[in-house]
Design a protein around this motif. Sequence first.
Motif, short mmCIF file in Angstrom:
data_model
loop_
_atom_site.label_atom_id
_atom_site.label_comp_id
_atom_site.label_asym_id
_atom_site.label_seq_id
_atom_site.Cartn_x
_atom_site.Cartn_y
_atom_site.Cartn_z
N ASN A 160 7.32 20.42 2.84
CA ASN A 160 7.41 19.38 3.85
C ASN A 160 8.06 19.88 5.13
O ASN A 160 8.15 19.15 6.10
CB ASN A 160 8.20 18.18 3.30
CG ASN A 160 7.43 17.47 2.20
OD1 ASN A 160 6.22 17.61 2.11
ND2 ASN A 160 8.14 16.73 1.37
N ASP A 216 0.84 -1.19 0.00
CA ASP A 216 0.00 0.00 0.00
C ASP A 216 0.88 1.24 0.00
O ASP A 216 1.78 1.39 0.82
CB ASP A 216 -0.91 0.01 1.22
CG ASP A 216 -1.96 -1.09 1.16
OD1 ASP A 216 -2.28 -1.50 0.04
OD2 ASP A 216 -2.44 -1.53 2.22
N VAL A 217 0.61 2.14 -0.91
CA VAL A 217 1.34 3.40 -1.01
C VAL A 217 0.36 4.50 -0.64
O VAL A 217 -0.70 4.61 -1.26
CB VAL A 217 1.88 3.62 -2.44
CG1 VAL A 217 2.60 4.94 -2.55
CG2 VAL A 217 2.77 2.47 -2.84
N PRO A 218 0.69 5.32 0.39
CA PRO A 218 -0.25 6.38 0.76
C PRO A 218 -0.34 7.42 -0.35
O PRO A 218 0.65 7.78 -0.97
CB PRO A 218 0.35 6.97 2.04
CG PRO A 218 1.79 6.58 2.02
CD PRO A 218 1.87 5.30 1.24
N ALA A 219 -1.54 7.85 -0.59
CA ALA A 219 -1.76 8.84 -1.64
C ALA A 219 -1.38 10.21 -1.10
O ALA A 219 -1.73 10.57 0.01
CB ALA A 219 -3.21 8.82 -2.08
N GLN A 220 -0.67 10.96 -1.92
CA GLN A 220 -0.28 12.30 -1.53
C GLN A 220 -1.22 13.29 -2.19
O GLN A 220 -1.39 13.28 -3.40
CB GLN A 220 1.15 12.59 -1.97
CG GLN A 220 2.17 11.75 -1.26
CD GLN A 220 3.57 12.07 -1.73
OE1 GLN A 220 3.75 12.78 -2.69
NE2 GLN A 220 4.56 11.52 -1.03
N THR A 221 -1.83 14.12 -1.38
CA THR A 221 -2.72 15.15 -1.91
C THR A 221 -2.05 16.49 -1.72
O THR A 221 -1.56 16.82 -0.63
CB THR A 221 -4.07 15.13 -1.19
OG1 THR A 221 -3.85 15.33 0.20
CG2 THR A 221 -4.79 13.82 -1.43
#
Length: 119
Positions: free
Chosen positions: A116, A102-107
């Motif tokens: 960052n 699972d790759v977290p989605a970046q919004t």
Amino acid sequence: MSTFSIFLALIVVVAFLLVVVIMVQNPKGGGLSSSFGGGGTQQLGGVKKTTDFLDKSTWTLATLLLVLILLSNVAINRGGDNLDSKALDADATTTAPIALPDVPAQTTNDAEPANNTPE
């Protein structure tokens, strides 16, 4: 050269000859061309023996083409003796699909650049 390739070459040659023989023939009847005034000119130079020969050769070539197509089915290389479907086999093993991490989605907001660093 395989047997199927020989059948394929023969089918192409016979089909070409069939097209040539059909195109050489004079139209027999009133069809579409006689509707536009071409009905009287179709009888010029017609010879009965030539018409019989072309008619017989058309039927002969068409029959030969059909026989070659049916015989070429026998000559197709099927690639192996096992022609059974694995979908119908209850004992066939199947592999599970590979699970991707699972790759977290970046919004990000399009109006502001992503930063960052904490403020």
